[in-house]
Design a protein around this motif. Structure first.
Motif, PDB file in Angstrom:
ATOM      1  N   TYR A  29      13.181  82.089  80.083  1.00 38.71           N
ATOM      2  CA  TYR A  29      14.040  82.240  78.908  1.00 38.71           C
ATOM      3  C   TYR A  29      14.919  81.013  78.782  1.00 38.71           C
ATOM      4  CZ  TYR A  29      17.865  83.523  82.116  1.00 38.71           C
ATOM      5  OH  TYR A  29      18.803  83.514  83.116  1.00 38.71           O
ATOM      6  N   SER A  30      15.491  80.804  77.599  1.00 38.28           N
ATOM      7  CA  SER A  30      16.412  79.691  77.381  1.00 38.28           C
ATOM      8  C   SER A  30      17.721  80.226  76.814  1.00 38.28           C
ATOM      9  CB  SER A  30      15.811  78.646  76.427  1.00 38.28           C
ATOM     10  OG  SER A  30      15.691  79.172  75.113  1.00 38.28           O
ATOM     11  N   ASP A  57      29.919  81.226  81.030  1.00 36.34           N
ATOM     12  CA  ASP A  57      29.942  80.049  80.158  1.00 36.34           C
ATOM     13  C   ASP A  57      28.705  79.946  79.273  1.00 36.34           C
ATOM     14  OD1 ASP A  57      32.427  79.102  80.997  1.00 36.34           O
ATOM     15  OD2 ASP A  57      31.543  78.110  82.742  1.00 36.34           O
ATOM     16  N   LEU A  58      27.787  80.910  79.368  1.00 32.33           N
ATOM     17  CA  LEU A  58      26.575  80.894  78.551  1.00 32.33           C
ATOM     18  C   LEU A  58      26.757  81.767  77.313  1.00 32.33           C
ATOM     19  CD1 LEU A  58      23.876  81.160  81.371  1.00 32.33           C
ATOM     20  CD2 LEU A  58      24.500  79.122  80.053  1.00 32.33           C
ATOM     21  N   ASP A  59      26.323  81.258  76.171  1.00 29.90           N
ATOM     22  CA  ASP A  59      26.461  81.950  74.886  1.00 29.90           C
ATOM     23  C   ASP A  59      25.293  82.917  74.711  1.00 29.90           C
ATOM     24  OD1 ASP A  59      26.831  82.790  72.320  1.00 29.90           O
ATOM     25  OD2 ASP A  59      26.857  80.787  71.416  1.00 29.90           O
ATOM     26  N   LEU A  60      25.572  84.215  74.773  1.00 34.41           N
ATOM     27  CA  LEU A  60      24.511  85.224  74.679  1.00 34.41           C
ATOM     28  C   LEU A  60      23.804  85.197  73.334  1.00 34.41           C
ATOM     29  CD1 LEU A  60      26.240  88.279  76.432  1.00 34.41           C
ATOM     30  CD2 LEU A  60      24.795  86.497  77.437  1.00 34.41           C
ATOM     31  N   ASN A  61      24.470  84.695  72.294  1.00 31.39           N
ATOM     32  CA  ASN A  61      23.856  84.649  70.961  1.00 31.39           C
ATOM     33  C   ASN A  61      22.727  83.631  70.881  1.00 31.39           C
ATOM     34  OD1 ASN A  61      25.576  86.612  69.751  1.00 31.39           O
ATOM     35  ND2 ASN A  61      27.200  85.065  69.633  1.00 31.39           N
ATOM     36  N   THR A  62      22.623  82.735  71.878  1.00 32.31           N
ATOM     37  CA  THR A  62      21.571  81.721  71.862  1.00 32.31           C
ATOM     38  C   THR A  62      20.406  82.076  72.788  1.00 32.31           C
ATOM     39  OG1 THR A  62      22.584  80.423  73.657  1.00 32.31           O
ATOM     40  CG2 THR A  62      23.319  79.969  71.400  1.00 32.31           C
ATOM     41  N   LEU A  63      20.449  83.270  73.380  1.00 28.50           N
ATOM     42  CA  LEU A  63      19.399  83.682  74.315  1.00 28.50           C
ATOM     43  C   LEU A  63      18.053  83.818  73.598  1.00 28.50           C
ATOM     44  CD1 LEU A  63      18.489  84.812  77.106  1.00 28.50           C
ATOM     45  CD2 LEU A  63      19.150  87.078  76.257  1.00 28.50           C
ATOM     46  N   GLU A  64      17.014  83.240  74.200  1.00 27.53           N
ATOM     47  CA  GLU A  64      15.654  83.338  73.661  1.00 27.53           C
ATOM     48  C   GLU A  64      14.672  83.553  74.813  1.00 27.53           C
ATOM     49  OE1 GLU A  64      12.384  80.781  71.017  1.00 27.53           O
ATOM     50  OE2 GLU A  64      14.401  79.973  71.386  1.00 27.53           O
ATOM     51  N   ILE A  65      13.918  84.644  74.751  1.00 26.93           N
ATOM     52  CA  ILE A  65      12.895  84.915  75.755  1.00 26.93           C
ATOM     53  C   ILE A  65      11.654  84.101  75.397  1.00 26.93           C
ATOM     54  CG2 ILE A  65      11.613  86.675  76.987  1.00 26.93           C
ATOM     55  CD1 ILE A  65      14.679  86.914  77.148  1.00 26.93           C
ATOM     56  N   PRO A  94      19.510  73.411  75.298  1.00 29.20           N
ATOM     57  CA  PRO A  94      19.434  74.701  75.990  1.00 29.20           C
ATOM     58  C   PRO A  94      19.020  74.525  77.449  1.00 29.20           C
ATOM     59  CG  PRO A  94      18.150  74.696  73.939  1.00 29.20           C
ATOM     60  CD  PRO A  94      18.510  73.282  74.229  1.00 29.20           C
ATOM     61  N   LEU A  95      19.434  75.468  78.270  1.00 27.91           N
ATOM     62  CA  LEU A  95      18.955  75.551  79.636  1.00 27.91           C
ATOM     63  C   LEU A  95      17.749  76.476  79.657  1.00 27.91           C
ATOM     64  CD1 LEU A  95      22.304  75.941  81.587  1.00 27.91           C
ATOM     65  CD2 LEU A  95      20.762  73.984  81.682  1.00 27.91           C
ATOM     66  N   LEU A  96      16.704  76.048  80.333  1.00 32.05           N
ATOM     67  CA  LEU A  96      15.505  76.868  80.478  1.00 32.05           C
ATOM     68  C   LEU A  96      15.455  77.376  81.905  1.00 32.05           C
ATOM     69  CD1 LEU A  96      11.936  76.208  79.142  1.00 32.05           C
ATOM     70  CD2 LEU A  96      12.282  76.965  81.476  1.00 32.05           C
ATOM     71  N   TYR A  97      15.413  78.705  82.056  1.00 28.29           N
ATOM     72  CA  TYR A  97      15.343  79.327  83.372  1.00 28.29           C
ATOM     73  C   TYR A  97      13.964  79.956  83.569  1.00 28.29           C
ATOM     74  CZ  TYR A  97      20.430  78.924  83.752  1.00 28.29           C
ATOM     75  OH  TYR A  97      21.705  78.439  83.843  1.00 28.29           O
ATOM     76  N   THR A  98      13.396  79.744  84.738  1.00 28.01           N
ATOM     77  CA  THR A  98      12.137  80.374  85.122  1.00 28.01           C
ATOM     78  C   THR A  98      12.346  81.113  86.436  1.00 28.01           C
ATOM     79  OG1 THR A  98      10.816  78.659  84.030  1.00 28.01           O
ATOM     80  CG2 THR A  98       9.697  80.032  85.676  1.00 28.01           C
ATOM     81  N   ILE A  99      12.084  82.402  86.434  1.00 26.66           N
ATOM     82  CA  ILE A  99      12.181  83.220  87.646  1.00 26.66           C
ATOM     83  C   ILE A  99      10.767  83.535  88.099  1.00 26.66           C
ATOM     84  CG2 ILE A  99      13.059  85.356  88.655  1.00 26.66           C
ATOM     85  CD1 ILE A  99      15.106  85.403  86.336  1.00 26.66           C
TER      86      ILE A  99
END
Length: 305
Positions: A175-176, A125-133, A98-103
């Motif tokens: 989030y990832s 290109d990002l799968d919304l079903n894998t989104l995790e806060i 997963p990619l981890l984003y920090t804002i």
């Protein structure tokens, strides 16, 4: 170095350590550091972090990360950082990580911020079903809209301005998310966030760019990959520095190619220290860096902005 909360267990040279013996399951804790930024535009700041568990006097590494940031102005507190979450001891496709984003945001005005909204449109290109806060600095509400906009609302946050309380004028959300497993490689995923303080116009963060590479079979051991080389800064404006991590490898050859396979630069990489490669004569774009010897081969995407 400025204030560190909580106080570290040890501080030696460029390494800061914290030890926690009372961390409960699913509990999270926040570490705040105030660091002085070097007065050198375009310099690269490299941060590496490690999380170890100690069980019966045995160390077990469970996560790590490395983040490179380029100084492009005197100070920009509202930004976005991305990194890949490591999976130690497993064989994974590069797209499985997963990619981890920090804002991050900061109130640098002259009064309290009462409501803050962050809007982040997620790459196609990002799968919304894998989104995790994963967490945030303050209580929040989150909404994923039909146009792929991820919206965080910090209602009544009452974030003090930096002049009144510098340490508490900061905030963040993390989030990832994973790319689609059938993403055609090589590929670059871009993301930009917009931060709204009360009724003010939006503040645009930097654009993160994450490169995904075709590793032949598509499967690799991330620990083995890390042991070959590191490249920074990437993205870059003028030049890159290549460092051989495993000193036993010795000298390596490199070739830089365009995305259509045309060879542009080639040469040797010194196994000791950093090897500097100038990209000033190349137009902005994406390039393939091949590093190899008789027993080792690695490909990285280089982004020149």
């Amino acid at each position: 170095m400025g204030t560190i909360v909580p106080a570290p267990t040890s501080l030696s040279d460029d390494t800061i350590r914290w030890s926690f013996a009372d961390l409960l399951p699913y509990e999270s804790r926040m570490i705040k550091m105030e660091l002085f930024v070097p007065n050198s535009v375009d310099s690269a700041l490299l941060f590496s972090g490690y999380l170890d568990l100690i069980v019966n006097d045995t160390h077990q590494r469970v996560d790590s990360f490395t983040t490179a940031q380029i100084i492009r102005c005197s100070y920009d507190p509202n930004d976005k950082i991305s990194r890949t979450i490591n999976s130690f001891g497993q064989e994974n496709s590069i797209l499985d990580n997963p990619l981890l984003y920090t804002i991050r945001f900061q109130n640098t005005g002259n009064d309290t911020a009462y409501n803050i909204t962050i809007r982040d449109t997620l790459d196609e290109d990002l799968d919304l079903n894998t989104l995790e806060i994963l967490g945030a600095s303050h209580p929040y509400e989150v909404l994923l809209k039909s146009d792929r906009t991820l919206e965080f609302k910090f209602a009544n946050i009452q974030l003090p301005d930096s002049a009144a309380n510098e340490m508490n004028s900061h905030g963040f959300v993390s989030y990832s998310i994973k790319p689609f497993p059938d993403l055609q490689l090589p590929a670059v995923i871009e993301n930009t966030a917009f931060i709204y303080f009360d009724f003010n116009a939006s503040i645009q963060t930097n654009t993160t760019m994450d490169a995904f590479e075709d590793m032949g079979t598509g499967v690799y051991s991330e620990q083995k990959l890390i042991d070959i080389i590191t490249v920074h800064p990437n993205p870059t404006a003028d030049e890159i520095y290549i460092k051989v991590i495993n000193q036993e490898i010795g000298s390596l050859d490199f070739v830089i190619r365009s995305m259509n396979g045309q060879e542009i630069k080639s040469g040797k990489i010194n196994s000791e220290g950093n090897t500097r490669i100038s990209l000033k004569d190349l137009p902005s774009g994406i390039y393939l860096l091949n590093v190899f010897d008789q027993n080792t081969f690695q490909t990285k995407l280089i982004i020149k902005g």
